[in-house]
Design a protein around this motif. Structure first.
Motif, PDB file in Angstrom:
ATOM      1  N   SER A  39      14.608 -18.406   2.104  1.00 24.67           N
ATOM      2  CA  SER A  39      14.869 -19.165   0.880  1.00 24.67           C
ATOM      3  C   SER A  39      16.250 -18.880   0.293  1.00 24.67           C
ATOM      4  CB  SER A  39      13.780 -18.889  -0.161  1.00 24.67           C
ATOM      5  OG  SER A  39      13.724 -17.508  -0.457  1.00 24.67           O
ATOM      6  N   SER A  40      16.791 -17.686   0.500  1.00 25.69           N
ATOM      7  CA  SER A  40      18.139 -17.380  -0.009  1.00 25.69           C
ATOM      8  C   SER A  40      19.170 -18.277   0.656  1.00 25.69           C
ATOM      9  CB  SER A  40      18.500 -15.918   0.250  1.00 25.69           C
ATOM     10  OG  SER A  40      17.647 -15.066  -0.452  1.00 25.69           O
ATOM     11  N   MET A  41      19.053 -18.422   1.968  1.00 26.18           N
ATOM     12  CA  MET A  41      19.978 -19.284   2.704  1.00 26.18           C
ATOM     13  C   MET A  41      19.810 -20.738   2.268  1.00 26.18           C
ATOM     14  SD  MET A  41      22.267 -19.413   5.137  1.00 26.18           S
ATOM     15  CE  MET A  41      22.877 -20.364   6.500  1.00 26.18           C
ATOM     16  N   GLU A  42      18.575 -21.154   2.060  1.00 29.35           N
ATOM     17  CA  GLU A  42      18.317 -22.527   1.628  1.00 29.35           C
ATOM     18  C   GLU A  42      18.960 -22.808   0.265  1.00 29.35           C
ATOM     19  OE1 GLU A  42      14.651 -25.725   1.202  1.00 29.35           O
ATOM     20  OE2 GLU A  42      14.204 -23.638   1.683  1.00 29.35           O
ATOM     21  N   ARG A  43      18.861 -21.861  -0.657  1.00 25.06           N
ATOM     22  CA  ARG A  43      19.483 -22.037  -1.975  1.00 25.06           C
ATOM     23  C   ARG A  43      21.000 -22.098  -1.862  1.00 25.06           C
ATOM     24  NH1 ARG A  43      15.421 -18.445  -3.313  1.00 25.06           N
ATOM     25  NH2 ARG A  43      16.849 -16.666  -3.247  1.00 25.06           N
ATOM     26  N   MET A  44      21.576 -21.221  -1.039  1.00 21.55           N
ATOM     27  CA  MET A  44      23.028 -21.209  -0.849  1.00 21.55           C
ATOM     28  C   MET A  44      23.501 -22.545  -0.273  1.00 21.55           C
ATOM     29  SD  MET A  44      25.652 -20.683   1.699  1.00 21.55           S
ATOM     30  CE  MET A  44      25.049 -19.630   2.979  1.00 21.55           C
TER      31      MET A  44
END
Length: 181
Positions: A150-155
């Motif tokens: 999810s961190s990569m998706e938000r970025m």
């Protein structure tokens, strides 16, 4: 924690002085403090880093890469490889209508100890600038990445990417896409 805070303040003051002295962009200067992004040249007989270190980061982050992807960029913090980006591209036919586009596919990994420090953003932004040049303005470029956290998706969302799949896969993973040209 006091020592870390003091080091961060000194770093920020140094960046502000550099911005004032050189008239550079504040955001670019702040990003430049995160890591040095280096393009990998497999023909370089004396690279600044060992390419195997980049491969180890993907393994440490449990990110598998396709065999057709090649090391493109690394992030260095001093002499240490702290992030890497692998990529490949193909010319595709858009829905069988004869209009072609370039599909630029990439994977990115950052050492866990260096995550959330803008290094992934630096790697992706550098790669997207390079990828946009692939079509020479004549052919659109679609950037596509398999997202597993999810961190990569938000970025990627902050960078203008959106879901490229109709459905989510195991654990919420999906493709994210962005048209570059």
């Amino acid at each position: 924690w006091c020592y870390r805070a003091m080091v961060a303040v000194v770093h920020i003051v140094a960046i502000l002085i550099r911005v004032c002295m050189q008239g550079t962009n504040l955001v670019e200067s702040l990003l430049a403090g995160a890591a040095q992004i280096v393009r990998y040249d497999p023909d370089d007989d004396d690279p600044q880093f060992d390419p195997y270190d980049a491969e180890l980061i993907f393994k440490e982050c449990h990110i598998g890469t396709d065999r057709d992807k090649n090391l493109e960029l690394v992030a260095l913090a001093g002499d240490e490889v702290v992030g890497a980006l692998v990529s490949s591209y193909t010319v595709e036919d858009h829905d069988g209508d004869g209009q072609q586009f370039i599909k630029y596919s990439f994977d990115v990994a950052v050492k866990p100890s260096h995550q959330r420090g803008l290094i992934g953003t630096q790697l992706v932004n550098t790669a997207l600038k390079d990828a946009a040049q692939l079509g020479d303005g004549d052919m659109p470029v679609l950037a596509r990445v398999w997202v597993v956290n999810s961190s990569m998706e938000r970025m990627l969302g902050r960078l203008g990417f959106s879901d490229g799949d109709d459905e989510r896969h195991n654990g919420g993973s999906c493709h994210q896409e962005k048209w570059l040209t």
